[in-house]
Design a protein around this motif. Sequence first.
Motif, PDB file in Angstrom:
ATOM      1  N   HIS A 197     -15.340  58.339  29.460  1.00 34.96           N
ATOM      2  CA  HIS A 197     -15.366  59.788  29.231  1.00 34.96           C
ATOM      3  C   HIS A 197     -13.986  60.380  29.515  1.00 34.96           C
ATOM      4  CE1 HIS A 197     -17.069  63.852  29.150  1.00 34.96           C
ATOM      5  NE2 HIS A 197     -16.373  64.094  30.246  1.00 34.96           N
ATOM      6  N   PHE A 198     -13.378  59.987  30.614  1.00 35.13           N
ATOM      7  CA  PHE A 198     -12.037  60.453  30.953  1.00 35.13           C
ATOM      8  C   PHE A 198     -11.034  60.045  29.870  1.00 35.13           C
ATOM      9  CE2 PHE A 198      -8.003  59.614  33.382  1.00 35.13           C
ATOM     10  CZ  PHE A 198      -7.688  60.948  33.606  1.00 35.13           C
ATOM     11  N   HIS A 199     -11.206  58.826  29.352  1.00 31.31           N
ATOM     12  CA  HIS A 199     -10.346  58.316  28.283  1.00 31.31           C
ATOM     13  C   HIS A 199     -10.413  59.226  27.053  1.00 31.31           C
ATOM     14  CE1 HIS A 199      -9.227  54.588  25.609  1.00 31.31           C
ATOM     15  NE2 HIS A 199      -8.386  55.591  25.481  1.00 31.31           N
ATOM     16  N   GLN A 200     -11.624  59.588  26.655  1.00 31.45           N
ATOM     17  CA  GLN A 200     -11.789  60.450  25.482  1.00 31.45           C
ATOM     18  C   GLN A 200     -11.178  61.828  25.707  1.00 31.45           C
ATOM     19  OE1 GLN A 200     -12.843  59.289  22.588  1.00 31.45           O
ATOM     20  NE2 GLN A 200     -13.138  57.311  23.598  1.00 31.45           N
ATOM     21  N   VAL A 201     -11.328  62.343  26.909  1.00 30.18           N
ATOM     22  CA  VAL A 201     -10.751  63.651  27.232  1.00 30.18           C
ATOM     23  C   VAL A 201      -9.227  63.601  27.133  1.00 30.18           C
ATOM     24  CG1 VAL A 201     -10.382  65.317  29.095  1.00 30.18           C
ATOM     25  CG2 VAL A 201     -12.667  64.411  28.671  1.00 30.18           C
ATOM     26  N   VAL A 202      -8.643  62.549  27.689  1.00 32.12           N
ATOM     27  CA  VAL A 202      -7.186  62.421  27.689  1.00 32.12           C
ATOM     28  C   VAL A 202      -6.651  62.239  26.274  1.00 32.12           C
ATOM     29  CG1 VAL A 202      -5.292  60.895  28.383  1.00 32.12           C
ATOM     30  CG2 VAL A 202      -7.009  61.590  30.044  1.00 32.12           C
ATOM     31  N   ARG A 203      -7.361  61.503  25.449  1.00 31.61           N
ATOM     32  CA  ARG A 203      -6.914  61.301  24.068  1.00 31.61           C
ATOM     33  C   ARG A 203      -6.771  62.635  23.345  1.00 31.61           C
ATOM     34  NH1 ARG A 203     -10.438  56.813  21.108  1.00 31.61           N
ATOM     35  NH2 ARG A 203      -9.130  57.527  19.391  1.00 31.61           N
ATOM     36  N   GLY A 204      -7.688  63.554  23.601  1.00 35.17           N
ATOM     37  CA  GLY A 204      -7.578  64.876  22.997  1.00 35.17           C
ATOM     38  C   GLY A 204      -6.392  65.647  23.525  1.00 35.17           C
ATOM     39  N   GLU A 205      -6.059  65.438  24.803  1.00 35.76           N
ATOM     40  CA  GLU A 205      -4.951  66.155  25.415  1.00 35.76           C
ATOM     41  C   GLU A 205      -3.600  65.658  24.919  1.00 35.76           C
ATOM     42  OE1 GLU A 205      -3.817  67.809  29.882  1.00 35.76           O
ATOM     43  OE2 GLU A 205      -5.123  66.066  29.658  1.00 35.76           O
ATOM     44  N   LEU A 206      -3.568  64.429  24.404  1.00 36.74           N
ATOM     45  CA  LEU A 206      -2.319  63.836  23.948  1.00 36.74           C
ATOM     46  C   LEU A 206      -2.022  64.127  22.480  1.00 36.74           C
ATOM     47  CD1 LEU A 206      -2.590  60.387  25.752  1.00 36.74           C
ATOM     48  CD2 LEU A 206      -1.147  62.317  26.375  1.00 36.74           C
TER      49      LEU A 206
END
Length: 509
Positions: A197-206
């Motif tokens: 879940h954290f991975h998916q959130v970070v991908r959007g932030e990048l």
Amino acid sequence: MRGPHNIWRLIRTGATFERTGAMKVALELLDLPPAVRIAARILGWPFKWLGLRGDMDQPPVLRAITALGPAYIKFGQLLSTRPDVVGPEMAAELRVLQDSLPAFDMDVARATVAQELGAPVDEIFAEFSAPVAAASIAQVHHARLRSDNSEVAVKILRPNIERAFMRDIDAFHFAARMIEILSPASRRLRPTAVIEHFHQVVRGELDLRTEAAAASEFHHNTEKDTGFHVPRVHWGLSSHSVMTMEWAEGTPLSDIEALRATGLDMQELGARIVQMFLSHALRDGFFHADMHQGNLKLGSDGDLIALDFGIMGRIDAYTRRVYAEILMGFIRRDYHRVAEVHFEAGYVPRDQDVDTFAQALRAVGEPIFGQDATQISTARLLSQLFQVTEQFGMATRTELILLQRTMVVVEGVGRTLDPSLNIWDASRPVVEKYIAEHMGPKAMVKDLVRVVQTLSRFGPRLPEMMEAYLTAQAEPKDDRPSARTKASFGWAGVGAIAALVWVWVIAGW
């Protein structure tokens, strides 16, 4: 590549905390059991020489976090909002992570803008400043457009930031999987799902195009909210690595002394932050999930200005109702209803006893009421809640991770403004309003209307649906059910289609 090579990354993390002296400080601040402290020191000490040195001018914990990279900085930002957990001195120390990290070179920033926007900086902007803020993923420049002379904020991703983040997350995935293998009891907490879940959130932030879309949606949702402002996005000057928004002038919420100097009602502002967050989460199901002080300003008109929309949370209508009922139950101290909602939503296994669960919740909630917020240990409260979830076999709900995390951050921000902030008192007006509008008789009528509208869309297909159903009933089958069963299915099918016809007629009328 989530293989054993990530062991090196995890060892170096512990070694860095040991080398910088952060390990001892962190263990004392988190008030961990003695056995855990001893184990951490034993595991970290032999590899101390492998740790990163970091910036020698920084204090130990800040030095370790900044040396380890952006994913660790994100965690430090969370802790910076919780003076009640890490203490006011450490919270102030970690606040540097919010928007005061070292900036990258101006030439690199200008080259990125030119490459992403297809024209040199001086052709697009009449003015382009040095970085005014620098965080873990990007930095911001103040600029003025040549086209209309308006002031804008230009956000630029750090060079190679995606690779750095993915390296850390790769190690986190490996650690989560090892924890699940070595500790079967931890599987209910779903560490692998949490990291994913954290991975998916970070991908959007990048990807700043994703952030621009989130900012645009958030601006639309909150445009009529009194006392709250979201800057507009300049879509023509935004891309994967560059995002341009209108400039928002204001006092950072991290500057407490400047806020007090304005004569502002700090208690009102602290409560407003909590209420705005809950309003967006419950009303819209779309909320700012990174509301630390570095992402908030106070405008000259008294509006709360939100910035940085890389991490946004979204929850569906059903989950919003569940969450509102749980909050309202705690506010009213109706622990049995809180327990029932957990069971109804499937958050607690059915083989558990609802009355026993309600009693456990009461043991956590009651000590909070009647006390000043400054007397409540949030660290101890979270520890008690964790024990309750373990006792009743509750699994981690990944759809609620951002919501729960942001609730903690928002409370922390509110308490830096008003140390006596009671989050339950601040939440009550918003939760009561939501329940009145979405869970009363009017809400039932609205739900029924939506059901009718959904069914009515099948109206044009009714003839073919009827024909297909009757044809299927007429076809011979070797394993046909008994005449009684067939008749019951037949009448049920005819009844369903008749009901659909009725709905279609009524909706059309």
